[in-house]
Design a protein around this motif. Structure first.
Motif: not given
Length: 803
Positions: A490, A492-493, A496, A535, A537-540, A566-567, A569
């Protein structure tokens, strides 16, 4: 001693010296080797030092062939004798399975222009008159086989490295290795410190201790190993030539001439570990007390085959240490948890592999990637799950069964289970026969009773029909496949999408719920991996790849810095998954969800967060089976609830559990490639039809390398062959492919029976062969006629996949 170096190699055995030599050969002459004692200390000096070219793995065969040819070149280049004796090697088959193995190797030798061929008993008796060939089904001869002098080879590498400007410091133990913020290293010794770009751990018996200096643990453990040398044997003394070595693997011993006598070594069942808690620092050129009783059974088999062994006196016994990895292959490559730290530890056939191993290591360090795909050796194939108990159990099995054939699809039980998912016990109660994938237990197939185990061989085994029933069930109705061992990531941010676009060659989805397939490009422009990105979400974003390659791929993720905020994982351990596929998969899932699964609402290559039987899942409209289907990814805690619900709902439509063996058959029917088989850094995108997924309107990792090869004509093309001449076996991978006139044109990467299309299939690479051409696939080392297909036999236009 130098204070700065391009690389510091720790360990002055044959491997360390080979790596130093090859680093210098490729231009890194400002490299230093540090040895705590004298060169060859540890396990190099007492090795039997046999050399042979052929291996079940194609790339390891290439490496061994390079090594054998290198020794004579080394002598000429350095003036240092390598003590090369090449009277040839005789390979004996007592069993049908061993005959299959040797015939396969002979066809590979023909394909790669190596010297390995069958000889008659009369010719074998002429070559080695002391061997009793009664009971032998097949004899192969490798004219270049033999042995070398361990000290001579090591010193030749060392001499060659010095001549090119590299430096060797003996009696210089390393006391610390300290990583610097820029990725370089400070290597501390009593003679001073060296600031190095790279550190190479080639410390042999002390590989664990040197690794610990860098804060890492390697799955290694030493054992004792014995061989003995006889007194002079009159029959040998009377000869005017050297006798070939004898590889009687079914007898579980090895034998060759030494002086005017014979050397006999064995890997006994009653093996013995040594220095489990750490190799003594003061150990060097010592040996252990003789313990020939431990190898008595092996000795008796050697005497039966070569009777003069029984009448000759024993001149000396060598009982020394060797250090092993869990699968007896070297732990090799840049350590995934460190920067610029290269491992080369746990080598068993060191003198057959030293040259190629040194060359591959130097290429990887200097150029960023070796020319051959060496994932079978990559240290990244093991994770922290490969603990001391697992390592010890696997090494015990590897040592005691050193000469046992590793059959296609074989799974060995030693050290298992290591890691299990919540559904494991239920699957076992349903008759699941389990396999191992990066430490995880997963269902290979489902037997009709609990406690059934695999049989093993080159021909069709006890799982052939049950796997067929699973595959046909999925094609007719639906099947439920545990895909929990897929790697799941994943990102996120706000950055991404930018990060993923910088890593992968395809453009990332811009609309929530869209997915894409994308290659990961290697350092030389080849295929380093293939992934599904969605995709959420907007940032995930979530992306999915091969589970066994997760640690390998972690190196690539680190090559591109994450944008601020941004992460990244990995949730492979925390999540499980199922692939529900087949023409009735929509009907099955509709019983468990209120989500609209119609084609219009949930088309191919889309994703949604939905609930199945009350369990939140990320649902992806994709399937590696090539059929209508969904991947469902859930939290590990929900796996059992989801699996139970899927199985119960499946009963109404005639669906049930399906294992990974059936998945192999299903994906080959569709012509889908798999990483480490069809996809690897050795293969160019245009050779595997993945170039269509590469977008040149942006920058991505290793784009420059791809641009250098993108306009090259494919050297060979991924193709599917229908094997029309079916006997009792199917292709499994590695078999050469010839035209019917004997011209070599390709090799199999995946082979199986396609139960849904009733065809024996071979997926592989072919050079200049058009669809419709008849070819011979060398199954069991013998020609099996086949025809090259123009398209996959299952759903070639993807209509069912998109239904």
């Amino acid at each position: 001693m130098r204070t700065h170096a391009q690389a510091v190699v720790i360990g002055g055995g044959v491997i360390g010296c080979s790596i130093l030599y090859h680093l210098a050969k490729l231009g890194w002459t400002d490299s230093v080797l540090l040895e705590r004692d004298e060169l060859t200390s540890g396990s190099t000096w007492h090795a039997a030092a046999n050399i042979h070219g052929l291996h079940d793995s194609t790339n390891i065969s290439r490496i061994q062939h390079y090594t054998m040819n290198l020794y004579n070149e080394l002598e000429a280049e350095t003036g240092q004798s390598c003590g090369v004796f090449q009277p040839g090697s005789l390979y004996l088959a007592q069993t049908e399975a061993r005959e299959h193995q040797l015939r396969l190797q002979a066809t590979k030798a023909k394909f790669y222009k190596m010297n390995f061929h069958e000889v008659s008993r009369d010719e074998a008796e002429r070559l080695h008159p002391l061997v009793d060939f009664d009971g032998i089904r097949c004899i192969m001869y490798e004219p270049d086989g033999g042995n070398v002098d361990p000290s001579g080879v090591t010193n030749a590498y060392a001499s060659g490295a010095r001549q090119m400007g590299a430096e060797i410091e003996r009696f210089c133990p390393v006391t610390a290795t300290e990583q610097q913020p820029d990725g370089t290293w400070i290597v501390r010794t009593p003679k001073g410190d060296i600031h190095a770009q790279w550190v190479v751990n080639a410390a042999g018996l002390w590989g664990r201790e040197v690794a610990a200096l860098a804060g890492i643990k390697l799955p290694l453990i030493p054992t004792e190993h014995q061989y003995f040398v006889t007194e002079t044997i009159p029959e040998i003394a009377a000869m005017d030539r050297r006798l070939p070595s004898v590889a009687d693997r079914d007898g579980e011993y090895y034998l060759r001439q030494e002086g005017k006598g014979l050397l006999v070594g064995a890997y006994e069942k009653n093996m013995k570990f040594w220095a489990e808690d750490g190799t003594p620092q003061g150990f060097g050129h010592e040996l252990f007390a003789d313990d020939l009783e431990r190898i008595e059974d092996n000795m008796m088999r050697a005497i039966d085959r070569v009777p003069v062994v029984g009448t000759a006196g024993i001149k000396r016994v060598i009982n020394g240490p060797m250090i092993w990895s869990p699968d007896s292959n070297v732990l090799y490559g840049p350590h995934p948890d460190l920067r610029n730290y290269f491992c080369c530890n746990g080598i068993i056939p060191g003198f057959s592999q030293s040259g190629g191993m040194g060359l591959m290591a130097a290429q990887w360090i200097i150029e960023g990637e070796s020319q051959y795909d060496m994932f079978a050796w990559d240290v990244a194939r093991f994770g922290k799950w490969a603990d001391e108990a697992f390592t010890k159990a696997r090494v015990r099995d590897q040592y005691a069964n050193r000469f046992k054939i590793h059959f296609p699809n074989e799974e060995r039980d030693a050290g298992r289970p290591v890691r299990v998912r919540p559904a494991h016990d239920l699957q076992k109660s349903m008759g699941a026969v389990m396999g191992l994938n990066y430490g995880w237990e997963h269902p290979l197939w489902f037997a009709d009773a609990v406690g059934v185990t695999d049989t093993n061989g080159f021909t069709r085994q006890n799982w052939f029909e049950p796997v067929g029933a699973e595959a046909r069930m999925l094609r007719d109705t639906a099947g439920i496949i545990d895909i929990s061992n897929f790697a799941k990531y994943f990102v996120k941010g706000a950055g991404a999408a930018d990060w993923l676009n910088a890593v992968f060659a395809n453009n990332m989805p811009t609309v929530i719920g869209r997915s894409c397939l994308t290659p990961l490009i290697g350092v030389r422009g080849g295929i380093a991996g293939d992934f599904t990105v969605t995709k959420l979400a907007d940032d995930e974003f979530m992306f999915i790849g091969g589970g066994m390659s997760e640690r390998y791929h972690s190196r690539f993720w680190k090559m591109v810095p994450l944008p601020e905020g941004t992460t990244f994982e990995s949730r492979t351990d925390a999540m499980c998954g199922f692939n529900v596929a087949g023409p009735k998969s929509r009907e099955l899932l509709a019983r468990l969800t209120n989500a609209n699964l119609s084609t219009a609402a949930f088309p191919f290559m889309r994703s949604q967060r939905i609930e199945i039987a009350g369990v939140p899942v990320v649902a992806l409209r994709v399937s590696f089976t090539g059929d209508l289907g969904w991947e469902l990814h859930c939290d590990e805690a929900d796996q059992l609830q989801l699996y139970t619900a899927l199985l119960e709902a499946g009963k109404a439509v005639g669906a049930g559990p399906v294992g990974s063996r059936a998945l192999m058959s299903l994906r080959v029917e569709k012509g889908y490639g798999s990483w480490s088989r069809e996809y690897s850094p050795e293969y160019w995108p245009q050779e595997v039809a993945l170039d269509r997924l590469i977008k040149l309107d942006k920058d991505f990792l290793n784009k420059g390398a791809y641009l250098q090869i993108k306009d090259n004509a494919p050297r060979e093309v991924l193709s599917l062959v229908h094997v029309t001449e079916v006997t009792t076996a199917d292709a499994t991978g590695g078999e050469p492919i010839f035209l019917t006139d004997g011209t070599p044109v390709g090799r199999v990467t995946s082979g199986t029976y396609g139960y849904g299309v009733e065809m024996s299939l071979a997926l592989g690479y072919l050079k200049g062969v058009a669809a419709g051409t008849e070819v011979d696939v060398m199954i069991l080392g013998k020609p099996h006629r086949g025809v090259v297909l123009a398209e996959p036999p299952f759903d070639p236009k993807g209509e069912k996949l998109r239904a």
